[in-house]
Each structure stands twice: as structure tokens, then as C-alpha cells.
Design an enzyme around this catalytic site. Sequence first.
Site, PDB file in Angstrom:
ATOM      1  N   HIS A 199       0.773  -1.105   0.106  1.00 47.94           N
ATOM      2  CA  HIS A 199      -0.003  -0.108  -0.013  1.00 47.94           C
ATOM      3  C   HIS A 199       0.869   1.240  -0.088  1.00 47.94           C
ATOM      4  CE1 HIS A 199      -2.913  -2.861   1.112  1.00 47.94           C
ATOM      5  NE2 HIS A 199      -3.871  -2.171   0.909  1.00 47.94           N
ATOM      6  N   SER A 223      -6.508   3.855  -5.712  1.00 47.16           N
ATOM      7  CA  SER A 223      -5.847   4.445  -4.530  1.00 47.16           C
ATOM      8  C   SER A 223      -5.763   5.972  -4.738  1.00 47.16           C
ATOM      9  CB  SER A 223      -4.366   4.069  -4.468  1.00 47.16           C
ATOM     10  OG  SER A 223      -3.744   4.694  -3.375  1.00 47.16           O
ATOM     11  N   GLN A 224      -5.820   6.535  -6.103  1.00 49.50           N
ATOM     12  CA  GLN A 224      -5.893   7.994  -6.224  1.00 49.50           C
ATOM     13  C   GLN A 224      -7.066   8.369  -5.998  1.00 49.50           C
ATOM     14  OE1 GLN A 224      -2.882   9.662  -8.159  1.00 49.50           O
ATOM     15  NE2 GLN A 224      -4.019  11.619  -7.678  1.00 49.50           N
ATOM     16  N   GLU A 225      -8.088   7.650  -6.408  1.00 47.22           N
ATOM     17  CA  GLU A 225      -9.545   8.226  -6.243  1.00 47.22           C
ATOM     18  C   GLU A 225      -9.748   8.190  -4.970  1.00 47.22           C
ATOM     19  OE1 GLU A 225     -11.570   6.450 -10.398  1.00 47.22           O
ATOM     20  OE2 GLU A 225     -12.399   5.626  -8.266  1.00 47.22           O
ATOM     21  N   GLU A 226      -9.471   7.173  -4.006  1.00 49.14           N
ATOM     22  CA  GLU A 226      -9.740   6.913  -2.737  1.00 49.14           C
ATOM     23  C   GLU A 226      -9.090   8.108  -1.812  1.00 49.14           C
ATOM     24  OE1 GLU A 226      -9.985   2.086  -2.910  1.00 49.14           O
ATOM     25  OE2 GLU A 226      -8.158   2.808  -2.434  1.00 49.14           O
ATOM     26  N   PHE A 243       1.229   2.477   7.418  1.00 42.96           N
ATOM     27  CA  PHE A 243      -0.169   2.689   8.095  1.00 42.96           C
ATOM     28  C   PHE A 243      -1.050   2.669   6.821  1.00 42.96           C
ATOM     29  CE2 PHE A 243      -3.518   6.042   8.512  1.00 42.96           C
ATOM     30  CZ  PHE A 243      -4.040   5.399   9.840  1.00 42.96           C
ATOM     31  N   ILE A 291      -5.346   2.595   6.200  1.00 42.11           N
ATOM     32  CA  ILE A 291      -6.646   2.898   6.551  1.00 42.11           C
ATOM     33  C   ILE A 291      -7.652   3.100   5.043  1.00 42.11           C
ATOM     34  CG2 ILE A 291      -6.380   5.329   6.727  1.00 42.11           C
ATOM     35  CD1 ILE A 291      -8.039   5.482   9.232  1.00 42.11           C
ATOM     36  N   CYS A 292      -9.030   2.584   5.560  1.00 43.77           N
ATOM     37  CA  CYS A 292      -9.767   2.716   4.334  1.00 43.77           C
ATOM     38  C   CYS A 292     -10.220   4.102   4.401  1.00 43.77           C
ATOM     39  CB  CYS A 292     -11.025   1.997   4.597  1.00 43.77           C
ATOM     40  SG  CYS A 292     -12.280   2.050   3.290  1.00 43.77           S
ATOM     41  N   ALA A 293      -9.633   4.861   3.265  1.00 41.97           N
ATOM     42  CA  ALA A 293      -9.577   6.191   3.090  1.00 41.97           C
ATOM     43  C   ALA A 293     -11.217   6.681   2.741  1.00 41.97           C
ATOM     44  CB  ALA A 293      -8.760   6.697   1.881  1.00 41.97           C
TER      45      ALA A 293
HETATM   46  N1  LIG Z   1      -1.970   3.549   3.091  1.00 43.44           N
HETATM   47  C1  LIG Z   1      -3.174   3.396   2.831  1.00 43.44           C
HETATM   48  O1  LIG Z   1      -3.990   3.142   3.571  1.00 43.44           O
HETATM   49  N2  LIG Z   1      -3.551   3.509   1.596  1.00 43.44           N
HETATM   50  C2  LIG Z   1      -4.734   3.364   1.182  1.00 43.44           C
HETATM   51  N3  LIG Z   1      -6.027   3.600   1.675  1.00 43.44           N
HETATM   52  C3  LIG Z   1      -6.938   3.600   0.730  1.00 43.44           C
HETATM   53  O2  LIG Z   1      -8.118   3.771   1.072  1.00 43.44           O
HETATM   54  N4  LIG Z   1      -6.460   3.510  -0.426  1.00 43.44           N
HETATM   55  C4  LIG Z   1      -4.870   3.392  -0.198  1.00 43.44           C
HETATM   56  O3  LIG Z   1      -4.485   3.508  -1.095  1.00 43.44           O
END
Ligand SMILES: NC(=O)N[C@H]1NC(=O)NC1=O
Length: 202
Positions: A95, A112-115, A147, A149-151
Site C-alpha cells: 500500500h 488509490s488515487q480516487e480514494e 499505515f 486505513i480505508c480512506a
Molecule cells: N496507506 C493506505 O491506507 N492507503 C490506502 N488506503 C486507501 O483507502 N487507499 C489507499 O491507497
Amino acid sequence: MSSSALTCFQKCCPKVIKHYPFNQKTVPMDISAVNALPYEDFVNIFGNVVEKCPLITAAVWTRRPFTSFNALEAAINEFIDALPESGKEGILRCHPDLAGKHLHSGALTRESQEEQTRAGMDVLSSAEASQMTRLNEEYKGRFGFPFVICARMNDKVTILRELSERCQNERAAERARGIGEVKKICRLRLQGLVLSDATNKL
Ligand SMILES: NC(=O)N[C@H]1NC(=O)NC1=O
């Protein structure tokens, strides 16, 4: 996609087919269309539901047919749960940092860019950006993985707070917590690709 698979898929899910190729955004398909996918297409479509871990998708393909969205998700989660701790840490290491250098250089995966953008990671103040960089480094220094986390289930305030608090945890707890977040990210990514079970029982 082979021509027979394409025909089968067209029959199963005519709305989706115009969005081929599949590395672009698609309309969610139903579970029978998922089950009809040959291996290559399955990996092309689902290869990034766990960030940069297409191996998981490739392994899970052998578990077809999936009876439902939840069964597909469960197969992925079971594969992850069966990994040794080093494998789980490997998943976390795939990640990218939140608000890291790749966000601004455009080097992240589309998902990942979108999140990260949706969570406001691209519009941090300079104080927030420095705090994020400092805490990301502190976290990686302490645990040896980034680290996670669900962005999409958070915003910049909750992400910064969680990052700061989770730096205090023990390594095993953080490994488990990070994997829990990977599963949340995976579920949301899957929901963009497959119809949920309410509309989607075999
Ligand atoms: N480091 C990390 O949490 N990355 C991510 N989280 C997420 O929701 N998308 C990511 O790329």
C-alpha cells in the site's frame, strides 16, 4: 478476452461489455458474469481489489463458482487470513503512503488515487501535510510496514487522528488492524465491480 468468453459475458451482462477493456471503470456485473470470466480477464478486472496484490485474485479464481458477492469477498478474506504474518505484512507493504509523494506525481493506482483524493489527501494544508509525513515515517519506523486505513470511510481529520493514535499500538495489533482496513478497502472496490447480493443471487 477469448471470443467464446466474450460471447458468454455479453449474454450475461450486455451493459458491461461496451466498457471493455476492463482496466477502465465498468458498470458492476452480476455474479454469473464473474463466474464466466476466464482466468486472464478475472485477474485483469479484480487484480487490484487488494492493492497491488494480483496474486490473491489469481489464487481465488480457483474457488469459482461464487454463489454471491459475499462468497467472492469471503474467498478473498479467507486467503488473506490463511497467510503467515509475514504475508499479511507483505500485503500492507504493497500500500502506498497516504498523502505520500506518489499522490502528487500521479504514480498511484487509479483506485488509490480516487480514494485518497476523495478523503482530501490532495488538499492538506502545509501543516497537515508535514504532520502526515512525520507520522507516516514514525509509523513505518516503529512497525516496518505502512499505515493503512480505508480512506473512503474517513476524512483528513479522522485519518490524522487514527495515524497518531495507532502509532502507539503494539506491532501484532497494528498488523491485524491494518489487515482489517485492507478488507474494508477491498469490499468497497469489489462493490464497484460486482452487483451486491440483494440483486445478485445465483
Ligand atoms: N496507506 C493506505 O491506507 N492507503 C490506502 N488506503 C486507501 O483507502 N487507499 C489507499 O491507497
